[in-house]
Enzyme design. Structure first.
Site, short mmCIF file in Angstrom:
data_model
loop_
_atom_site.label_atom_id
_atom_site.label_comp_id
_atom_site.label_asym_id
_atom_site.label_seq_id
_atom_site.Cartn_x
_atom_site.Cartn_y
_atom_site.Cartn_z
CD GLU A 37 -3.09 -0.90 0.01
OE1 GLU A 37 -3.03 0.23 -0.58
OE2 GLU A 37 -3.69 -1.66 -0.46
CE1 TYR A 118 -6.88 3.09 -0.18
CE2 TYR A 118 -4.55 3.25 0.09
CZ TYR A 118 -5.46 2.46 -0.54
OH TYR A 118 -5.37 1.52 -1.45
CG ASP A 136 -7.99 3.11 -4.93
OD1 ASP A 136 -9.35 2.94 -5.16
OD2 ASP A 136 -7.12 1.94 -5.13
#
Length: 341
Positions: A37, A118, A136
């Site tokens: 990520e 996020y 996203d």
């Protein structure tokens, strides 16, 4: 819709090196999820795969990464861009190793260095099955089309997050998060979405209205300014190069680079050492907020290195992209004579 999307994901999930297949008995590795990520921020899956393979080969656990030397990690990150991520990666790995593992909640993850909303939601959902909302660019696009949200981004982001939250199931939240991202990456693509084979085509308002390809709308960006600069690719007779380690804060922080001027409208031409230098051309590079044009000067000089600089052997792959561009140009010049050695 969540049920239909999960069924589609079970049959069509992308095979990715950090991912556990759907319906697998294998548990996701929080380290691999977190690492992927961080790498994927502002970058594509295709660009990340080789870097991910290198990192997990050299540092297969978060403890191994935490024990790595800063310069080794920064060198392996070179070319991936957004170098603050690499510095924060090390800070986070060391914090996780010190506490004995990753926390399994958004709140715990947010307390770690370099982890924002996020990334915390993605790791909590994918690695630990928490029913967190992961949004996203792919998810924003899917939600904008599904609900025909015509307000441009970024103003529409809160509405899109609310729509995504309403669809996030309690069970299989990690698979669901990856399913929406896969849908956006493979079917609900930015251009020419494949609405005819989309598992969400029935409830999709944008498809029904014939405006799917137009969404999400985006507020036009201001033109990026152009900055200028000089860099000096200087080589000693024994093959060592004159290099600097850039400050930790700022662009290309912590990375090796060529000495040079500040970047602005009228950069000062001030070579770091005396000697014959030849201007070999210019390189161009685009950062998030501006375009950069660097005049590249090259030559062979002996002598002591000025304060803050040092002579060292160079692996061009350890340079950030803009500095590698300068090297590639200078290496073609007779002034540097790399090919002749």
């Amino acid at each position: 819709m969540s049920t239909a999307l999960l069924a589609w994901y079970d049959a069509n999930a992308r095979v990715l090196p950090w991912r556990v297949p759907p319906r697998s008995d294998e548990r996701p590795d929080p380290y691999r999820i977190w690492l992927s990520e961080v790498m994927l921020q502002q970058t594509t899956v295709a660009a990340v795969k080789d870097y991910f393979a290198t990192f997990t080969r050299l540092w297969p656990t978060v403890e191994a990464l935490a024990a790595a030397k800063d310069e080794d990690v920064m060198a392996r990150w070179a070319g991936l861009g957004y170098y603050a991520r690499a510095r924060n990666l090390l800070k986070c790995a060391r914090a996780v190793a010190e506490r004995g593992g990753f926390p399994d909640t958004v709140e715990g993850l947010r307390a770690l260095p370099g982890i924002g909303p996020y990334t915390a939601a993605a790791v909590a959902a994918i690695a630990f099955g928490r029913p967190e909302t992961v949004v996203d660019g792919n998810v924003e696009r899917v939600m904008a089309r599904l609900h025909a949200v015509q307000e441009p981004l970024p103003a529409s982001k809160p509405v899109l997050v609310a729509h995504a939250a309403a669809l996030t199931p309690e069970a299989r939240a990690g698979d669901y998060a990856q399913a929406v991202m896969d849908l956006g990456a493979t079917i609900c693509t930015p251009k020419s979405p494949a609405c005819g084979i989309c598992p969400c085509r029935a409830p999709c308002k944008a498809r029904a209205e014939g405006i799917a390809a137009e969404l999400p709308r985006k507020t036009p960006k201001k033109p990026k300014p152009v900055r200028l600069g000089h860099v000096f690719v200087i080589r000693r007779e024994d093959g060592a190069f004159l290099l600097e380690r850039r400050p930790d804060r700022g662009l290309l922080g912590g990375m090796l680079g060529w000495p040079g001027s500040d970047w602005g409208e009228a950069p000062e031409f001030a070579p770091p050492v005396a000697g014959a230098l030849e201007e070999v051309g210019e390189v161009r590079h685009t950062f998030t907020h501006f375009h950069l044009i660097l005049r590249v000067h090259a030559g062979r000089v002996d002598g002591a290195a000025p304060d803050g600089l040092g002579w060292q052997r160079l692996s061009p792959a350890a340079l950030p992209t803009v500095m590698r561009k300068a090297y590639d140009l200078a290496a073609t010049s007779p002034a540097l004579n790399v090919a002749g050695d």
